[in-house]
Design a protein around this motif. Structure first.
Motif, PDB file in Angstrom:
ATOM      1  N   PHE A   1      -1.592  19.944  -3.967  1.00 55.96           N
ATOM      2  CA  PHE A   1      -0.566  19.769  -4.989  1.00 55.96           C
ATOM      3  C   PHE A   1      -1.036  18.833  -6.110  1.00 55.96           C
ATOM      4  N   GLY A   2      -1.607  17.681  -5.736  1.00 51.69           N
ATOM      5  CA  GLY A   2      -2.080  16.731  -6.748  1.00 51.69           C
ATOM      6  C   GLY A   2      -3.145  17.338  -7.638  1.00 51.69           C
ATOM      7  N   LEU A   3      -4.043  18.096  -7.041  1.00 51.07           N
ATOM      8  CA  LEU A   3      -5.101  18.769  -7.800  1.00 51.07           C
ATOM      9  C   LEU A   3      -4.505  19.742  -8.809  1.00 51.07           C
ATOM     10  N   LYS A   4      -3.522  20.521  -8.360  1.00 50.02           N
ATOM     11  CA  LYS A   4      -2.935  21.530  -9.237  1.00 50.02           C
ATOM     12  C   LYS A   4      -2.092  20.903 -10.346  1.00 50.02           C
ATOM     13  N   LEU A   5      -1.454  19.766 -10.039  1.00 51.73           N
ATOM     14  CA  LEU A   5      -0.699  19.073 -11.083  1.00 51.73           C
ATOM     15  C   LEU A   5      -1.659  18.457 -12.098  1.00 51.73           C
ATOM     16  N   GLY A   6      -2.737  17.863 -11.606  1.00 53.69           N
ATOM     17  CA  GLY A   6      -3.734  17.280 -12.497  1.00 53.69           C
ATOM     18  C   GLY A   6      -4.378  18.309 -13.402  1.00 53.69           C
ATOM     19  N   ALA A   7      -4.506  19.546 -12.909  1.00 53.69           N
ATOM     20  CA  ALA A   7      -5.114  20.616 -13.709  1.00 53.69           C
ATOM     21  C   ALA A   7      -4.258  20.962 -14.925  1.00 53.69           C
ATOM     22  N   LEU A   8      -2.950  20.608 -14.867  1.00 57.72           N
ATOM     23  CA  LEU A   8      -2.037  20.899 -15.981  1.00 57.72           C
ATOM     24  C   LEU A   8      -2.059  19.798 -17.033  1.00 57.72           C
ATOM     25  N   GLN A   9      -2.804  18.730 -16.781  1.00 58.35           N
ATOM     26  CA  GLN A   9      -2.790  17.578 -17.667  1.00 58.35           C
ATOM     27  C   GLN A   9      -4.152  17.367 -18.321  1.00 58.35           C
ATOM     28  N   ASN A  10      -4.155  16.616 -19.423  1.00 54.09           N
ATOM     29  CA  ASN A  10      -5.409  16.342 -20.135  1.00 54.09           C
ATOM     30  C   ASN A  10      -5.251  15.064 -20.945  1.00 54.09           C
TER      31      ASN A  10
ATOM     32  N   LYS B   1      -8.590  -0.863 -20.061  1.00 52.62           N
ATOM     33  CA  LYS B   1      -7.606  -1.835 -20.546  1.00 52.62           C
ATOM     34  C   LYS B   1      -6.203  -1.253 -20.506  1.00 52.62           C
ATOM     35  N   TYR B   2      -6.112   0.038 -20.802  1.00 49.98           N
ATOM     36  CA  TYR B   2      -4.814   0.673 -20.979  1.00 49.98           C
ATOM     37  C   TYR B   2      -4.197   1.171 -19.687  1.00 49.98           C
ATOM     38  N   VAL B   3      -5.023   1.539 -18.704  1.00 50.50           N
ATOM     39  CA  VAL B   3      -4.534   2.324 -17.571  1.00 50.50           C
ATOM     40  C   VAL B   3      -3.420   1.622 -16.805  1.00 50.50           C
ATOM     41  N   TYR B   4      -3.364   0.285 -16.818  1.00 47.57           N
ATOM     42  CA  TYR B   4      -2.299  -0.400 -16.083  1.00 47.57           C
ATOM     43  C   TYR B   4      -0.930  -0.125 -16.691  1.00 47.57           C
ATOM     44  N   LEU B   5      -0.888   0.216 -17.993  1.00 44.35           N
ATOM     45  CA  LEU B   5       0.385   0.565 -18.619  1.00 44.35           C
ATOM     46  C   LEU B   5       0.773   1.992 -18.272  1.00 44.35           C
ATOM     47  N   HIS B   6      -0.186   2.900 -18.345  1.00 42.20           N
ATOM     48  CA  HIS B   6       0.096   4.292 -18.008  1.00 42.20           C
ATOM     49  C   HIS B   6       0.458   4.408 -16.536  1.00 42.20           C
ATOM     50  N   ALA B   7      -0.275   3.684 -15.680  1.00 41.17           N
ATOM     51  CA  ALA B   7      -0.024   3.687 -14.248  1.00 41.17           C
ATOM     52  C   ALA B   7      -0.520   2.369 -13.686  1.00 41.17           C
ATOM     53  N   GLU B   8       0.395   1.391 -13.584  1.00 39.22           N
ATOM     54  CA  GLU B   8      -0.041   0.049 -13.230  1.00 39.22           C
ATOM     55  C   GLU B   8      -0.698  -0.009 -11.855  1.00 39.22           C
ATOM     56  N   GLY B   9      -0.343   0.935 -10.977  1.00 39.12           N
ATOM     57  CA  GLY B   9      -0.922   0.933  -9.642  1.00 39.12           C
ATOM     58  C   GLY B   9      -2.326   1.471  -9.583  1.00 39.12           C
ATOM     59  N   ILE B  10      -2.863   1.941 -10.696  1.00 39.31           N
ATOM     60  CA  ILE B  10      -4.221   2.497 -10.708  1.00 39.31           C
ATOM     61  C   ILE B  10      -5.129   1.609 -11.544  1.00 39.31           C
ATOM     62  N   VAL B  11      -6.287   1.334 -11.008  1.00 32.77           N
ATOM     63  CA  VAL B  11      -7.338   0.669 -11.778  1.00 32.77           C
ATOM     64  C   VAL B  11      -8.628   1.403 -11.444  1.00 32.77           C
ATOM     65  N   PHE B  12      -9.471   1.639 -12.440  1.00 34.07           N
ATOM     66  CA  PHE B  12     -10.755   2.237 -12.119  1.00 34.07           C
ATOM     67  C   PHE B  12     -11.879   1.389 -12.707  1.00 34.07           C
ATOM     68  N   GLN B  13     -13.042   1.522 -12.099  1.00 35.22           N
ATOM     69  CA  GLN B  13     -14.216   0.773 -12.527  1.00 35.22           C
ATOM     70  C   GLN B  13     -15.367   1.738 -12.773  1.00 35.22           C
TER      71      GLN B  13
ATOM     72  N   GLN C   1      -2.499  12.955  -2.531  1.00 35.43           N
ATOM     73  CA  GLN C   1      -2.069  13.700  -3.719  1.00 35.43           C
ATOM     74  C   GLN C   1      -2.315  12.895  -4.988  1.00 35.43           C
ATOM     75  N   LYS C   2      -2.076  11.579  -4.922  1.00 37.29           N
ATOM     76  CA  LYS C   2      -2.337  10.739  -6.089  1.00 37.29           C
ATOM     77  C   LYS C   2      -3.833  10.687  -6.389  1.00 37.29           C
ATOM     78  N   SER C   3      -4.650  10.610  -5.330  1.00 32.65           N
ATOM     79  CA  SER C   3      -6.103  10.587  -5.519  1.00 32.65           C
ATOM     80  C   SER C   3      -6.566  11.865  -6.208  1.00 32.65           C
ATOM     81  N   GLN C   4      -6.054  13.002  -5.729  1.00 35.75           N
ATOM     82  CA  GLN C   4      -6.413  14.293  -6.332  1.00 35.75           C
ATOM     83  C   GLN C   4      -6.032  14.325  -7.805  1.00 35.75           C
ATOM     84  N   LEU C   5      -4.791  13.915  -8.095  1.00 33.92           N
ATOM     85  CA  LEU C   5      -4.297  13.973  -9.470  1.00 33.92           C
ATOM     86  C   LEU C   5      -5.105  13.047 -10.378  1.00 33.92           C
ATOM     87  N   ALA C   6      -5.370  11.816  -9.904  1.00 37.61           N
ATOM     88  CA  ALA C   6      -6.082  10.842 -10.729  1.00 37.61           C
ATOM     89  C   ALA C   6      -7.480  11.330 -11.091  1.00 37.61           C
TER      90      ALA C   6
END
Length: 340
Positions: free
Chosen positions: A66-75, A101-113, A138-143
């Motif tokens: 599900f997360g993969l398919k939802l992520g495929a609809l986004q860009n 810098k921005y990702v914490y606003l879009h999704a505060e629970g996600i940080v990437f390095q 599902q969140k991992s797939q979407l992210a």
């Protein structure tokens, strides 16, 4: 402190759920999300509710991808005008630094390095996908899917990762992941990560998307605020300010960069409209403060940070100067009004 995510992160959710013959409104209400929040991409949703929504939707739809398919609809347009800001950086590395810098606003629970594996290979690793370090496949797939699509928008449509790592158990439909990402996908790994050639970090973002992307985002902004009487330029400036306020990068230079013009030209444009950048920033903050307080789903401390204030006390002082009462008094009065 609670974590929040922009409703834009659920772009395509309702349509995807309905394609499985399931009612998305029922799932939204079940996890405590008002369906009306999805109508405004800039509204905030509690991050724990968001995680529950994705996992519950996967179960209700009986779809392990599900997360993969939802992520495929986004860009890149999913993250709004920050995508324009990213696309106008000098290199892909600079664009990813902006996203960090921005990702914490879009999704505060996600940080990437972003890190270098060796001279040929870099990786983008996701951390803090869950506040409680629980499994959120599902969140991992979407992210990872969303970031992959953003990189395609920035680098070019034929780009793909070298390999993908996912912590989740190996799914029955493992081939779906391989086919989608067009690379090797490994499951049950120690981290959620995306590997790609290090050489891409020095590439200039794919230029031709800019004008089209700006046009689409202006239209989206006008559709969500159809009552505005502002000009297209003013609407775009205000949208840029809204998106950059919480990043610490909301300077007139960066707003001008988003609009593809010199800062002095932006100053002249604002002058012809009888305002200044400082006044426009204050007006946007006032409108956003009222919108988020009236929505009632964000704490005052979080709200102050979203508006670009370092401390709640500074925001409270400004709010009282604007409206004559403190933000907490305004919120209490607003609750009483709805109670009657």
């Amino acid at each position: 402190m609670a974590s929040y995510i922009r409703a834009a992160s659920l772009g395509g959710f309702e349509e995807l759920v309905r394609s499985y013959g399931v009612n998305p409104i029922e799932i939204l209400k079940q996890v405590g999300i008002l369906p009306s929040l999805l109508r405004d991409p800039d509204s905030f949703i509690h991050y724990d509710h968001y995680l529950s929504l994705l996992e519950n939707a996967a179960l209700r739809c009986q779809e392990e991808c599900f997360g993969l398919k939802l992520g495929a609809l986004q860009n890149i347009s999913t993250i709004g005008l920050i995508g324009v800001y990213m696309s106008r950086q000098a290199t892909i590395l600079d664009a990813l630094n902006v996203a960090q810098k921005y990702v914490y606003l879009h999704a505060e629970g996600i940080v990437f390095q972003v890190s270098q594996v060796n001279t040929q290979l870099s990786k983008l690793t996701f951390v803090r996908l869950s506040e409680y370090n629980t499994d959120v496949p599902q969140k991992s797939q979407l992210a990872i899917c969303l970031v992959t699509n953003i990189l395609k928008d920035l680098i070019g449509p034929t780009w793909h990762a070298e390999k993908i790592h996912l912590k989740q158990p190996t799914p029955k439909q493992a081939k779906v992941f391989t086919d989608h990402f067009a690379c090797r996908v490994e499951f049950e790994t120690e981290e959620d990560a995306l590997y790609f050639p290090a050489s891409f970090l020095t590439h200039k973002p794919y230029a031709f998307i800019n004008d089209d992307l700006v046009d689409r985002l202006i239209l989206q902004q006008l559709e969500t605020q159809s009552s505005t009487k502002a000009t297209l330029d003013t609407a775009l400036i205000e949208s840029s300010v809204r998106m950059l306020m919480a990043t610490g990068d909301c300077s007139i230079e960066n707003i001008a960069l988003c609009m593809g013009m010199h800062p002095k030209k932006l100053q002249r444009l604002l002058k012809t409209q009888g305002t200044t950048y400082r006044d426009l920033l204050e007006n946007v903050r006032k409108k956003e403060a009222l919108r988020m307080i009236n929505a009632g789903n964000v704490s005052l401390t979080d709200l102050a940070l979203q508006l670009g204030y370092a401390e709640l006390s500074i925001f409270s002082r400004n709010f009282k100067h604007w409206f004559g009462i403190s933000p907490s008094e305004w919120r209490d009065a607003n609750k009483q009004a709805f109670a009657h």
